[in-house]
Design an enzyme around this catalytic site. Structure first.
Site, short mmCIF file in Angstrom:
data_model
loop_
_atom_site.label_atom_id
_atom_site.label_comp_id
_atom_site.label_asym_id
_atom_site.label_seq_id
_atom_site.Cartn_x
_atom_site.Cartn_y
_atom_site.Cartn_z
N GLN A 155 0.83 -1.20 0.00
CA GLN A 155 0.00 0.00 0.00
C GLN A 155 0.87 1.26 0.00
O GLN A 155 1.96 1.29 0.55
CB GLN A 155 -0.95 -0.01 1.20
N HIS A 179 1.31 -4.87 3.01
CA HIS A 179 0.07 -5.14 3.73
C HIS A 179 0.03 -6.62 4.10
O HIS A 179 -0.29 -6.97 5.23
CB HIS A 179 -1.15 -4.75 2.89
N PHE A 189 -0.34 -5.91 14.08
CA PHE A 189 -0.61 -5.99 12.65
C PHE A 189 -0.03 -7.28 12.09
O PHE A 189 -0.70 -8.03 11.38
CB PHE A 189 0.00 -4.77 11.97
N HIS A 220 -2.01 -10.32 13.22
CA HIS A 220 -3.25 -10.48 12.44
C HIS A 220 -2.96 -11.12 11.09
O HIS A 220 -3.67 -12.04 10.66
CB HIS A 220 -3.92 -9.12 12.25
N GLU A 221 -1.93 -10.62 10.40
CA GLU A 221 -1.61 -11.14 9.07
C GLU A 221 -1.20 -12.61 9.15
O GLU A 221 -1.58 -13.42 8.28
CB GLU A 221 -0.51 -10.30 8.42
N HIS A 233 -3.75 -15.12 7.39
CA HIS A 233 -3.23 -15.54 6.08
C HIS A 233 -2.03 -16.47 6.18
O HIS A 233 -1.94 -17.46 5.46
CB HIS A 233 -2.84 -14.30 5.26
#
Length: 247
Positions: A40, A67, A131, A134-135, A139
């Site tokens: 991003q 990201h 962050f 979470h990733e 994922h």
């Protein structure tokens, strides 16, 4: 001596064949078809009515930031593995192992590089570790990689294909005045990497369309650019011409 040489060559060929077969089995075991490596542009993240917050109150460099590295399906799925229809089509796997949360100790050697290239700009949670967690949980646990390999793969791909430099070399320079053809941005990345990316845009406070995220398609090895099998819906909200704002 010749016999020893022939035996060594034969052993090498067997090793290569076995490694290839192992890789084939590994790739076939993965329940997805490719990765999206998503970066991003910070000025577009910050230049909306929601604003942004800098990690550690230090403004990051004017550079694309990671990201995530997201496993994806080539075709969205409309049924589960048993053939039962899904209420909503599923275009990627997610949250594949709740028992494997991020362990920051495992990626401690990558942290300086991650802070430079994968920092958060969110005001909801100013901690980059959250962050990354979470990733990984959403994922990374579906990637077939361990934690260190997953984050290292994303960092190495960004370093190998520096989007900021690619666009600058093509004359696409961040500016609050100029606009650029969306096709020129896509073509510049395609020429440099061999794969045309998908692009996502958002709107600034003046309701102008601006380049927000670049989705590069990556093979199952996590390192090789591949042809993107599916476009983003409506080309990610982009128009034919977009802003690439200064940061």
């Amino acid at each position: 001596m010749k016999l020893h040489c022939y035996c060594s060559v034969a052993a090498l060929l067997v090793s290569v064949a076995l490694a290839g077969a192992t890789n084939d089995r590994y790739y076939k075991s993965l329940d997805f078809d490719f990765f999206y490596h998503v970066q991003q542009w910070p000025a577009s993240f910050c230049g909306t009515k929601f604003g942004c917050c800098f990690p550690g109150n230090e403004k990051p460099a004017a550079d694309f930031g990671i990201h995530g590295l997201w496993p994806n399906y080539a075709v969205c799925r409309t049924a589960d593995d048993a053939g039962r229809p899904l209420n909503q089509s599923k275009c990627w796997p997610e949250s594949c192992n709740a028992s494997d949360p991020l362990d920051p100790y495992q990626i401690r050697d990558l942290e300086p590089d991650m802070l430079r290239n994968w920092g958060t700009l969110s005001c909801k949670n100013k901690e980059s570790t959250a962050f990354w967690s979470h990733e990984w949980s959403r994922h990374g646990t579906c990637s077939g990689m361990d934690q260190h390999s997953y984050f290292r793969a994303a960092l190495e791909f960004k370093a190998r294909f520096n989007l900021t430099r690619i666009l600058l070399d093509a004359g696409i320079v961040p500016s609050d005045e100029r606009t650029y053809c969306l096709g020129s941005i896509r073509d510049a990345v395609a020429e440099a990497t061999g794969s045309a990316p998908n692009l996502e845009c958002n709107r600034n406070e003046r309701n102008e369309t601006q380049l927000f995220q670049v989705y590069q398609c990556v093979g199952l090895d996590g390192s090789s650019p591949v042809r993107c099998p599916m476009p983003l819906p409506m080309d990610g909200g982009c128009t034919d011409t977009v802003k690439f704002p200064a940061f």
